[in-house]
Design an enzyme around this catalytic site. Structure first.
Site, PDB file in Angstrom:
ATOM      1  N   HIS A 199       0.817  -1.214   0.000  1.00  0.00           N
ATOM      2  CA  HIS A 199       0.000   0.000   0.000  1.00  0.00           C
ATOM      3  C   HIS A 199       0.846   1.258   0.000  1.00  0.00           C
ATOM      4  O   HIS A 199       0.456   2.279  -0.549  1.00  0.00           O
ATOM      5  CB  HIS A 199      -1.046  -0.055   1.113  1.00  0.00           C
ATOM      6  CG  HIS A 199      -2.091  -1.073   0.783  1.00  0.00           C
ATOM      7  ND1 HIS A 199      -2.012  -2.369   1.241  1.00  0.00           N
ATOM      8  CD2 HIS A 199      -3.133  -1.021  -0.059  1.00  0.00           C
ATOM      9  CE1 HIS A 199      -3.011  -3.055   0.723  1.00  0.00           C
ATOM     10  NE2 HIS A 199      -3.699  -2.272  -0.068  1.00  0.00           N
ATOM     11  N   ARG A 306     -11.024   3.061  -2.031  1.00  0.00           N
ATOM     12  CA  ARG A 306     -10.562   2.236  -0.901  1.00  0.00           C
ATOM     13  C   ARG A 306     -11.100   2.856   0.394  1.00  0.00           C
ATOM     14  O   ARG A 306     -10.389   3.577   1.100  1.00  0.00           O
ATOM     15  CB  ARG A 306      -9.036   2.153  -0.889  1.00  0.00           C
ATOM     16  CG  ARG A 306      -8.453   1.337  -2.031  1.00  0.00           C
ATOM     17  CD  ARG A 306      -6.943   1.135  -1.870  1.00  0.00           C
ATOM     18  NE  ARG A 306      -6.444   0.082  -2.725  1.00  0.00           N
ATOM     19  CZ  ARG A 306      -5.904   0.275  -3.935  1.00  0.00           C
ATOM     20  NH1 ARG A 306      -5.804   1.479  -4.427  1.00  0.00           N
ATOM     21  NH2 ARG A 306      -5.464  -0.752  -4.648  1.00  0.00           N
ATOM     22  N   ARG A 342     -15.949   0.750  -2.681  1.00  0.00           N
ATOM     23  CA  ARG A 342     -15.694  -0.590  -2.139  1.00  0.00           C
ATOM     24  C   ARG A 342     -15.941  -0.553  -0.639  1.00  0.00           C
ATOM     25  O   ARG A 342     -15.491   0.381   0.040  1.00  0.00           O
ATOM     26  CB  ARG A 342     -14.247  -0.996  -2.412  1.00  0.00           C
ATOM     27  CG  ARG A 342     -13.880  -2.294  -1.726  1.00  0.00           C
ATOM     28  CD  ARG A 342     -12.542  -2.826  -2.140  1.00  0.00           C
ATOM     29  NE  ARG A 342     -11.441  -2.144  -1.467  1.00  0.00           N
ATOM     30  CZ  ARG A 342     -10.164  -2.428  -1.681  1.00  0.00           C
ATOM     31  NH1 ARG A 342      -9.832  -3.341  -2.554  1.00  0.00           N
ATOM     32  NH2 ARG A 342      -9.226  -1.780  -1.046  1.00  0.00           N
ATOM     33  N   GLU A 445     -10.449 -11.716  -6.376  1.00  0.00           N
ATOM     34  CA  GLU A 445      -9.084 -11.504  -5.887  1.00  0.00           C
ATOM     35  C   GLU A 445      -8.410 -12.790  -5.443  1.00  0.00           C
ATOM     36  O   GLU A 445      -7.339 -12.764  -4.856  1.00  0.00           O
ATOM     37  CB  GLU A 445      -9.086 -10.549  -4.685  1.00  0.00           C
ATOM     38  CG  GLU A 445      -9.843  -9.277  -4.896  1.00  0.00           C
ATOM     39  CD  GLU A 445      -9.577  -8.255  -3.811  1.00  0.00           C
ATOM     40  OE1 GLU A 445      -8.487  -7.673  -3.797  1.00  0.00           O
ATOM     41  OE2 GLU A 445     -10.475  -8.048  -2.977  1.00  0.00           O
ATOM     42  N   ASN A 468      -3.866  -7.281  -7.589  1.00  0.00           N
ATOM     43  CA  ASN A 468      -2.806  -7.203  -6.572  1.00  0.00           C
ATOM     44  C   ASN A 468      -2.899  -8.421  -5.653  1.00  0.00           C
ATOM     45  O   ASN A 468      -1.897  -9.062  -5.334  1.00  0.00           O
ATOM     46  CB  ASN A 468      -2.957  -5.937  -5.722  1.00  0.00           C
ATOM     47  CG  ASN A 468      -2.947  -4.688  -6.554  1.00  0.00           C
ATOM     48  OD1 ASN A 468      -2.470  -4.708  -7.683  1.00  0.00           O
ATOM     49  ND2 ASN A 468      -3.487  -3.607  -6.023  1.00  0.00           N
ATOM     50  N   ASP A 469      -4.117  -8.701  -5.230  1.00  0.00           N
ATOM     51  CA  ASP A 469      -4.302  -9.872  -4.364  1.00  0.00           C
ATOM     52  C   ASP A 469      -4.377 -11.164  -5.167  1.00  0.00           C
ATOM     53  O   ASP A 469      -3.910 -12.203  -4.715  1.00  0.00           O
ATOM     54  CB  ASP A 469      -5.554  -9.706  -3.506  1.00  0.00           C
ATOM     55  CG  ASP A 469      -5.262  -8.839  -2.289  1.00  0.00           C
ATOM     56  OD1 ASP A 469      -4.239  -9.089  -1.627  1.00  0.00           O
ATOM     57  OD2 ASP A 469      -6.024  -7.900  -2.028  1.00  0.00           O
ATOM     58  N   ARG A 479       2.515  -9.967  -1.068  1.00  0.00           N
ATOM     59  CA  ARG A 479       2.704  -8.763  -1.883  1.00  0.00           C
ATOM     60  C   ARG A 479       3.595  -7.721  -1.231  1.00  0.00           C
ATOM     61  O   ARG A 479       4.000  -6.755  -1.880  1.00  0.00           O
ATOM     62  CB  ARG A 479       1.340  -8.165  -2.261  1.00  0.00           C
ATOM     63  CG  ARG A 479       0.502  -7.711  -1.103  1.00  0.00           C
ATOM     64  CD  ARG A 479      -0.944  -7.464  -1.519  1.00  0.00           C
ATOM     65  NE  ARG A 479      -1.204  -6.082  -1.868  1.00  0.00           N
ATOM     66  CZ  ARG A 479      -2.407  -5.582  -2.119  1.00  0.00           C
ATOM     67  NH1 ARG A 479      -3.471  -6.372  -2.109  1.00  0.00           N
ATOM     68  NH2 ARG A 479      -2.566  -4.334  -2.406  1.00  0.00           N
ATOM     69  N   CYS A 516      -9.018  -3.699 -11.512  1.00  0.00           N
ATOM     70  CA  CYS A 516      -8.648  -2.501 -10.744  1.00  0.00           C
ATOM     71  C   CYS A 516      -7.338  -2.706  -9.978  1.00  0.00           C
ATOM     72  O   CYS A 516      -6.969  -1.883  -9.163  1.00  0.00           O
ATOM     73  CB  CYS A 516      -9.765  -2.076  -9.804  1.00  0.00           C
ATOM     74  SG  CYS A 516     -10.089  -3.237  -8.477  1.00  0.00           S
TER      75      CYS A 516
HETATM   76  C1  PEP Z   1      -6.290  -5.618  -5.525  1.00  0.00           C
HETATM   77  O1  PEP Z   1      -6.113  -6.500  -4.687  1.00  0.00           O
HETATM   78  O2  PEP Z   1      -5.914  -5.708  -6.712  1.00  0.00           O
HETATM   79  C2  PEP Z   1      -6.959  -4.354  -5.153  1.00  0.00           C
HETATM   80  C3  PEP Z   1      -7.233  -3.443  -6.056  1.00  0.00           C
HETATM   81  O3  PEP Z   1      -7.235  -4.163  -3.835  1.00  0.00           O
HETATM   82  P1  PEP Z   1      -6.148  -3.674  -2.749  1.00  0.00           P
HETATM   83  O4  PEP Z   1      -4.896  -3.311  -3.494  1.00  0.00           O
HETATM   84  O5  PEP Z   1      -6.745  -2.521  -2.041  1.00  0.00           O
HETATM   85  O6  PEP Z   1      -6.010  -4.880  -1.900  1.00  0.00           O
HETATM   86 MG    MG Z   2      -7.188  -6.434  -2.821  1.00  0.00          MG
END
Ligand code: PEP
Ligand code: MG
Length: 594
Positions: A199, A306, A342, A445, A468-469, A479, A516
């Site tokens: 993040h 977020r 979200r 995810e 990302n997840d 990550r 996303c």
């Molecule tokens: C993701 O996991 O791709 C996502 C957009 O959510 P975050 O990065 O907030 O976990």
């Molecule tokens: Mg995520």
């Protein structure tokens, strides 16, 4: 090459996460903020050293008292208050104070060094304790000792106030410090920890702060005020650059700025391929204050808000009014364009005060009570209900989409939707307006939801793939773990197959599928996603101009052919090469990896 103060130029390489070149002086944050001076003292200096220790303890005590007063005024949590009181007691504990004094006297060493040794002794005792709760209290000792150390060194432990044009250097940033980064208008960020989608990296990208993470031990190399160059495109960090290196990077900085200006000029052009297929480019935001920037970069919607940042940036739990206000502001500023909210995605590396107080003590937080699981658990349920009320009430004001994160399968989707229906019934009974047909979608995810996308598609209005997840859970690669960040590969065939499958399931069910995750904003990856039928890409707004210029140079029929080819390839490297060759053939220039 020798540089300023005769120190050598040092070049290190890490994970590039936010492009651009930053040049500035190092501002160290956290435990590394000052190396601990170690030197011997004369016998006649011992009393003066001990007096310094007492002054530092006294100053720390006063700081903690002030924090307690603030907590008493602001916070609903008594736990924080008691933790600070415990820290005050530890400040005066004989194991810390007497032991430090003994080291100064017996070994004739300065107070900072003696304090460090005393703390190491205490740590060793804690680490030998079997009970995990007590073992972890060692971190309290660290916090207290850090505060005394900061007082000895004349620094303010509670301050995170980098001057403009500083380069922030940290092991990792707390979410609160990361959220404060943009206000400080810093020139760059480098950290020991982290990967592309930590993040901290996402915040840096959103605020166009050149950043390199995953440098492992850069905080050991850099000293306060060192001159630094951060190249957020290549991942190179240069410590104490020579004059000629600085000139070279300043030139590159100017060239990048000129290129950025050209890209920004496509802001009002449609985002479509040459054969006329539109690919919607939306922004990911942490809160309504990022919308102006998103619109400036040409975002035509918000694909991800977020909302958990409401919890992370204040000690107070957000109430219904706070959720309503956040959604209201997003909807109002988007003036009729899609606004996706979200529901909160807390847990793992996104912590809020109430979660820390709950001391869940999870061995694998990324696989634990995070996200929608937390919302459906007693601990998060009341907060989730409150959020749903706030969001639903705002849905009366304009087009809004509600999105649930981390849905693992149909049962969880039904549970979340069931709650939403309960809240709708409450609002109806109270005659409060909301959009009866508000779109409800889910984030895909994890492999379980990607594999069952056909089943999920029957029970929701849209998908947004959180890559990302999805990468983290598919590749079994944390990550935020710098040691395995090389495995974090968006173009891995496993990922491409999952995304392709989700896209087809959505198409067959007649619902839209977006991406996303951060890979949507990578100019080399976005064309592949578009070619797979993902016609909504949501990203850090700063990536929009470049992704748009790449898409505008392609045709959808070419992209579909490209996808058919890459789906037959065996490795991410082969896929990357294939896409790069295609873009090169079209003469498309790309900036850095971000
Ligand atoms: C993701 O996991 O791709 C996502 C957009 O959510 P975050 O990065 O907030 O976990
Ligand atoms: Mg995520």
């Amino acid at each position: 090459m020798s540089a300023r103060d005769g120190r050598e130029e040092i070049i290190r390489s890490g994970v590039p996460v936010s492009s651009g070149i930053g040049i500035g002086r190092a501002y160290l944050v956290g435990r590394q903020a000052g190396k601990i001076p170690r030197h011997h003292v004369e016998a006649d200096e011992v009393d003066a050293e001990i007096a310094r220790l007492h002054r530092a303890i006294h100053a720390s005590d006063r700081q903690l008292e002030k924090i307690k007063q603030q907590l008493a005024e602001e916070s609903e949590s008594e736990t924080d208050f008691h933790i600070v009181t415990a820290h005050q007691l530890m400040l005066h504990d004989e194991h810390l104070v007497d032991a430090t004094i003994r080291y100064v006297r017996d070994e004739l060493i300065n107070t900072e060094w003696a304090l460090r040794k005393a703390v190491d002794d205490i740590r060793a005792v804690f680490e030998a304790i079997e009970d995990e709760y007590f073992r972890e209290r060692a971190s309290d000792v660290d916090h207290v000792a850090d505060r005394v150390m900061a007082a000895l060194l004349g620094r303010d432990e509670d301050e995170f106030d980098p001057p403009p044009d500083a380069i922030v250097v940290a092991d990792d940033l707390s979410p609160a410090d990361a959220a404060r980064l943009h206000r400080a208008a810093v020139a760059g960020l480098v950290t020991d920890a982290g990967g592309k989608t930590s993040h901290t990296a996402i915040v840096a990208r959103a605020h166009e702060i050149p950043a390199v993470v995953g440098l492992e031990d850069i905080t050991e190399v850099i000293e306060s005020d060192d001159l630094l160059i951060v190249d957020g495109s290549s991942g190179v960090v240069i410590v104490n650059p020579s004059a000629s290196t600085v000139v070279e990077y300043r030139d590159a900085q100017r060239r990048q700025a000129a290129r950025g200006a050209v890209l920004m000029s496509n802001r009002d052009l449609p985002s479509q391929t040459r054969d006329g297929v539109e690919v919607h480019l939306f922004a990911n935001i942490d809160g309504p204050d990022e919308i102006a920037g998103a619109l400036e970069h040409g975002a035509r919607g918000v694909g991800l808000t977020r909302s958990e940042y409401l919890f992370m940036t204040s000690d107070r739990l957000p109430d219904e009014a706070a959720h309503f206000e956040m959604a209201r502001s997003v909807i109002a500023q988007m003036t009729g364009m899609p606004a996706t909210l979200r529901t909160f995605d807390l847990g793992a590396d996104k912590l809020a005060g109430f979660l820390e107080e709950a001391r869940l003590d999870e061995p694998n937080p990324a696989l634990g009570l995070r996200s929608v699981r937390l919302c459906l658990h007693d601990l998060g349920l009341p907060l989730f209900r409150t959020q749903l009320r706030g969001l639903l009430r705002a849905s009366a004001l304009g087009p809004m989409r509600i999105m649930f994160p981390m849905i693992s399968g149909v049962a969880e989707l039904r549970a979340a939707r069931g709650l939403l229906e309960e809240i709708k019934a409450e609002l109806r009974a109270e005659q409060l307006p909301f959009d009866e047909h508000v779109a409800v979608g889910i984030m895909i995810e994890m492999p379980s939801s990607a594999i069952t996308a056909d089943l999920l598609a029957r029970e929701c209005d849209f998908f947004s793939i959180g890559t990302n997840d999805l990468i983290q859970y598919t590749m079994a690669v944390d990550r935020v773990n710098e040691y395995v960040s090389y495995l974090y590969e968006p173009l891995h065939p496993a990922l491409l197959r999952l995304i392709h499958g989700v896209s087809r399931a959505a198409r067959d069910a007649g619902i839209p599928a977006a991406v996303c995750g951060e890979m949507a904003g990578d100019p080399l990856v976005a064309p592949v996603l578009a070619g797979m039928g993902i016609h909504e890409l949501s990203m850090s707004a700063v990536s929009i101009p470049e992704v748009k210029s790449v898409l505008r140079a392609t045709t959808m029929s070419d992209l579909e052919r490209l996808v058919a080819k890459v789906l037959t390839l065996a490795t991410a490297a082969e896929v990357r090469q294939e896409v790069a060759d295609y873009l090169d053939e079209l003469g498309i220039q790309r900036g850095g990896s971000r």
